[in-house]
Scaffold this active site. Sequence first.
Site, short mmCIF file in Angstrom:
data_model
loop_
_atom_site.label_atom_id
_atom_site.label_comp_id
_atom_site.label_asym_id
_atom_site.label_seq_id
_atom_site.Cartn_x
_atom_site.Cartn_y
_atom_site.Cartn_z
N ASN A 1 48.19 33.71 40.28
CA ASN A 1 47.24 32.95 39.48
C ASN A 1 47.94 32.49 38.21
O ASN A 1 49.11 32.82 37.97
CB ASN A 1 45.97 33.76 39.18
CG ASN A 1 46.24 35.04 38.39
OD1 ASN A 1 47.12 35.09 37.53
ND2 ASN A 1 45.48 36.08 38.68
N GLU B 1 49.37 35.32 36.00
CA GLU B 1 50.53 35.98 36.61
C GLU B 1 51.77 35.10 36.57
O GLU B 1 52.88 35.59 36.33
CB GLU B 1 50.19 36.35 38.06
CG GLU B 1 49.13 37.44 38.20
CD GLU B 1 48.59 37.56 39.60
OE1 GLU B 1 48.06 38.63 39.94
OE2 GLU B 1 48.67 36.56 40.36
N ASP C 1 43.01 37.19 47.69
CA ASP C 1 43.31 37.73 49.02
C ASP C 1 43.00 36.71 50.11
O ASP C 1 43.75 36.54 51.07
CB ASP C 1 42.49 39.00 49.27
CG ASP C 1 42.80 40.11 48.28
OD1 ASP C 1 43.87 40.05 47.64
OD2 ASP C 1 41.98 41.04 48.17
#
Length: 484
Positions: free
Chosen positions: A202, A205, A270
């Site tokens: 993301n 990150e 995920d």
Amino acid sequence: MKTLIEKIQNLSSSPVLVVGDVMLDRYIEGDVERISPEAPIPVLLSRRSSDLVGGAANVASKIAGLGAPARLVGLVGSDEPASVLRSALAASGVDLSFLVDTPRPTTVKSRLIARHQQVLRLDHEDSSPLSDAEQAGLVAAVSSAAQNAAGIVLEDYGKGVLSDVVVQAALRCAAESSIPVVVDPNGRNFARYRGATVLTPNNHEAALAAGLRDSRELAADAGAVIAAQTGSSVAVTLGAEGILLVSPGGDATLVETRPVDVFDVTGAGDAVAAVMCLALAGGEDLLAAARLANVAGAVIVQQFGVGTLSRLDMIRYVGHVMGDASHKVVDRSSAARYAEDARRLGRSVVFTNGCFDLIHAGHVRSLERARSQGDMLIVGVNTDDSVRRLKGPERPVIGQEGRARVLSAMEAVDLVVLFDEDTPLELITAVQPDVLVKGGDYSKEEVVGWDVVESRGGRVYLVPLSSGDSTSSIVSRIRNERTT
């Protein structure tokens, strides 16, 4: 060129290997009505609790829900959370034969929730470096599980499973078989994933790994730094804005998504990794994979917790966004596959059937009642030839394509299937519904397929009819009016 719905239908159905941190997401819900006399903190009165698979386990579950065999490699302890995880994953169809036992506790994230608002999260874990035995067990499991796999997902939550040695083992297996590797990364050192097909951090990150300020305006720069470090493509997820694709050469492309009502972002990353891997394994390019991943993320954030995901969920979303419900009209084999996907996710399948010639308010009420009996409604519709055999040469008034299209536009209806036989028995046998619905003018034993449904634990529901709910009477009135 394939449409987005066709691309969803063509997601890979071959085995996919998921390697990473396996965890249990535990939700404790209740009400807060007072402050503790012991400290200035709220007192949560627990009303209910639920357990959902998380981390790499969630990715594997999503892949299985999308109709592809999922092989899961990770560490689980010999404790109650591990038993819960194993049971839930087995029920979703995930292959658990590659899980590695460990003396450390199974990772659990417990969320305390008051009226849909998280009050506190409590983590129970041991993220210390792997022992020699654990690392050897994971490497052996990866090598075995990678056999004949179509793709690999590395799901790194920083809990210790994806050591450099385990990561390299997975990348080596992928290179030997020329299969894609999707990495949901963690930490600051993304260079250790060099050799992967695409990384999916993301924005936060990506900024952390690139050493840049966490800013949307710097997302492309962060992606370019990471791409240069790894030689991989980077898909920076931007929430409601979509996904920013950055090539190894540094070129950036924003793949936009449509805004949706966000209920819970848990598990969206995920789902993105799972769908991106299935798309690449199915032969799609990165741009198409990112578009499909956007759809998956949008489906998940509209649900509480990690949510559930199937191909039909994705197709429904695309149809809703595009304003075209024609995708609901499917053939028998597709209906059976979607029904199987729904059952794998713990959803109940409802079936009803009819000619649906001159659809009227009675039909609408019956379909709404039918849909209320489960999670997914499949409607069988007699073809024109079938209607003529049942009703006579002057029927149907409306052709089969028109009848199916009108039904597909109804919110209560999930799938429409045309059948040419005099009865829907073969279609019912193929779909294997949990609930069989018919009008209240029948007795249970008169409903075609009742025995098929009840033999596998299902039930029959008879919808109460309202006066005047008859296509034949409407047709008769029209004819009488035309002759007077």
